[in-house]
Scaffold this active site. Sequence first.
Site, PDB file in Angstrom:
ATOM      1  N   ASP A 176       3.952  -4.282  -2.458  1.00  0.00           N
ATOM      2  CA  ASP A 176       2.793  -4.140  -3.349  1.00  0.00           C
ATOM      3  C   ASP A 176       2.928  -2.965  -4.318  1.00  0.00           C
ATOM      4  O   ASP A 176       2.387  -1.878  -4.105  1.00  0.00           O
ATOM      5  CB  ASP A 176       1.501  -4.002  -2.544  1.00  0.00           C
ATOM      6  CG  ASP A 176       0.275  -4.322  -3.409  1.00  0.00           C
ATOM      7  OD1 ASP A 176       0.410  -4.328  -4.656  1.00  0.00           O
ATOM      8  OD2 ASP A 176      -0.801  -4.559  -2.850  1.00  0.00           O
ATOM      9  N   LYS A 188       0.476   3.035   1.936  1.00  0.00           N
ATOM     10  CA  LYS A 188      -0.403   3.004   3.103  1.00  0.00           C
ATOM     11  C   LYS A 188       0.168   1.984   4.080  1.00  0.00           C
ATOM     12  O   LYS A 188       0.983   1.120   3.697  1.00  0.00           O
ATOM     13  CB  LYS A 188      -1.834   2.632   2.707  1.00  0.00           C
ATOM     14  CG  LYS A 188      -1.963   1.324   1.941  1.00  0.00           C
ATOM     15  CD  LYS A 188      -3.402   1.097   1.499  1.00  0.00           C
ATOM     16  CE  LYS A 188      -3.536  -0.199   0.691  1.00  0.00           C
ATOM     17  NZ  LYS A 188      -4.922  -0.420   0.235  1.00  0.00           N
ATOM     18  N   ASN A 211       0.454  -1.643   3.138  1.00  0.00           N
ATOM     19  CA  ASN A 211       1.454  -2.012   2.134  1.00  0.00           C
ATOM     20  C   ASN A 211       2.886  -1.791   2.633  1.00  0.00           C
ATOM     21  O   ASN A 211       3.816  -1.770   1.842  1.00  0.00           O
ATOM     22  CB  ASN A 211       1.238  -1.228   0.839  1.00  0.00           C
ATOM     23  CG  ASN A 211       0.032  -1.726   0.075  1.00  0.00           C
ATOM     24  OD1 ASN A 211      -0.412  -2.863   0.269  1.00  0.00           O
ATOM     25  ND2 ASN A 211      -0.506  -0.893  -0.806  1.00  0.00           N
ATOM     26  N   THR A 238      -5.917   4.198  -2.489  1.00  0.00           N
ATOM     27  CA  THR A 238      -6.925   3.943  -1.460  1.00  0.00           C
ATOM     28  C   THR A 238      -7.501   5.275  -1.004  1.00  0.00           C
ATOM     29  O   THR A 238      -6.744   6.198  -0.691  1.00  0.00           O
ATOM     30  CB  THR A 238      -6.280   3.185  -0.281  1.00  0.00           C
ATOM     31  OG1 THR A 238      -5.683   1.978  -0.788  1.00  0.00           O
ATOM     32  CG2 THR A 238      -7.309   2.844   0.772  1.00  0.00           C
ATOM     33  N   ASP A 273       0.194   3.840  -4.098  1.00  0.00           N
ATOM     34  CA  ASP A 273      -0.715   3.208  -3.138  1.00  0.00           C
ATOM     35  C   ASP A 273       0.000   2.988  -1.805  1.00  0.00           C
ATOM     36  O   ASP A 273      -0.115   1.931  -1.194  1.00  0.00           O
ATOM     37  CB  ASP A 273      -1.229   1.877  -3.697  1.00  0.00           C
ATOM     38  CG  ASP A 273      -2.466   1.364  -2.942  1.00  0.00           C
ATOM     39  OD1 ASP A 273      -3.158   2.195  -2.310  1.00  0.00           O
ATOM     40  OD2 ASP A 273      -2.718   0.146  -2.977  1.00  0.00           O
TER      41      ASP A 273
END
Length: 416
Positions: free
Chosen positions: A153, A137, A140, A176, A135
């Site tokens: 995260d 991005k 994060n 995401t 994840d």
Amino acid sequence: MPEKLLFGKYELGKLLGCGAFAKVYHAREINSGKSVAIKVINKSNICNKDGIPDKKIEREVSIMRQLQHPYIVKLHEVLATKTKIYFIMEYVKGGELFNLIANKSRFSEDLSRKCFQQLISAVNYCHLRGVYHRDLKPENILIDENGDIKVSDFGLSATTDQIQSFDGLLHTVCGTPAYVAPEILTIKGYDGAKTDIWSCGIILYIMIAGYFPFYDQNLMLMYKKIYKGEFRCPKWMSPDVKRILSRLLDVNPGTRITIDEIIRDPWFRKGLKFIKFSGEEENKDSLISNSFNAFDLISFSSGLDISGLLKSNNPMDDLERMVVEESPERLIERIEELGKKENFRLRKKKDWGIEMKVQNGKVTMRLDVYRLTEHLVIMEVQKNDGDGDLYKDVWRNKLKPIILGQQIPKIEDSDS
């Protein structure tokens, strides 16, 4: 809002952010005055009707306690009450990379490269330890007061233990939408390392362009764009950036650029600074050594294991670690020789790991070998399930002597 004074140790401050299952607060450690971030999770949000906690929380802590890297948010300790769990983490002052990009509209190529170099260093470190973020991005990725990144995260992270043995791939669809790799959208499974590289490519594009390479308000249309991999680069992007982006955002995971290839890329290496661990300069070819360092030793602390906070039995009770002066290859070889002699069932796992079943499967134990220095390794043995007394007997009388290079003593009858 939880109590202002937590465990007589931390003074809670303002709310920094909220997630689906947790809230994050700024806090101050009373003795030192140092700022920390505290992630507060209600146990009711992570337990089923039988009171059994979601394994994702245990996995997140297990992963974070292993990761000690300058560009990854540190987990200091985990505390708990009857109703809540508290992750005490490094406080990163600068906020999210996403907000910084939004405020600047876009980054310069040099600043984008610096952040990308740090991101690849952190991701490579994770991959070498069998951890896939899944994840990645800008939301994060945090920025500290020095302008350096901190990956955060790990709630959706996976490890090599979750890879399906029949195809060597991960199968859980997560992440995401705007950042997911095209292969995640299929039912065939995916390589966690390659999907992280795709996400790194999306992040690099956003930093330099100021917008997404694949985006549509209609989710299905956006997925179609991702699956086709068709994107345009703005005119201000240099040819070198366009070239590396084309390799990062390759829809074919088999031909997508690898981290080793990224590190050798001339554009990437420009102005590259090598981070240091325990006074040792980082390996210039791989950005991070596949050996243990001082941070790794600290991460072995059982204080960061929260299984006892979530359930009554503590698997750390069946965990043994020791430092051995031997190569991983020779150590595994000796264990395999013992397995053949004693008719133990052995199954190799990841680089230096073995799952061993003894005496008709009555006990299953896991053995992992970690390189500490050129001549030292850490041997970790843990009972997965089965008879505890039998596990201790096999460990003390058969496995441990072999690991230490000793002869197994012969047990003679008392009448002789």
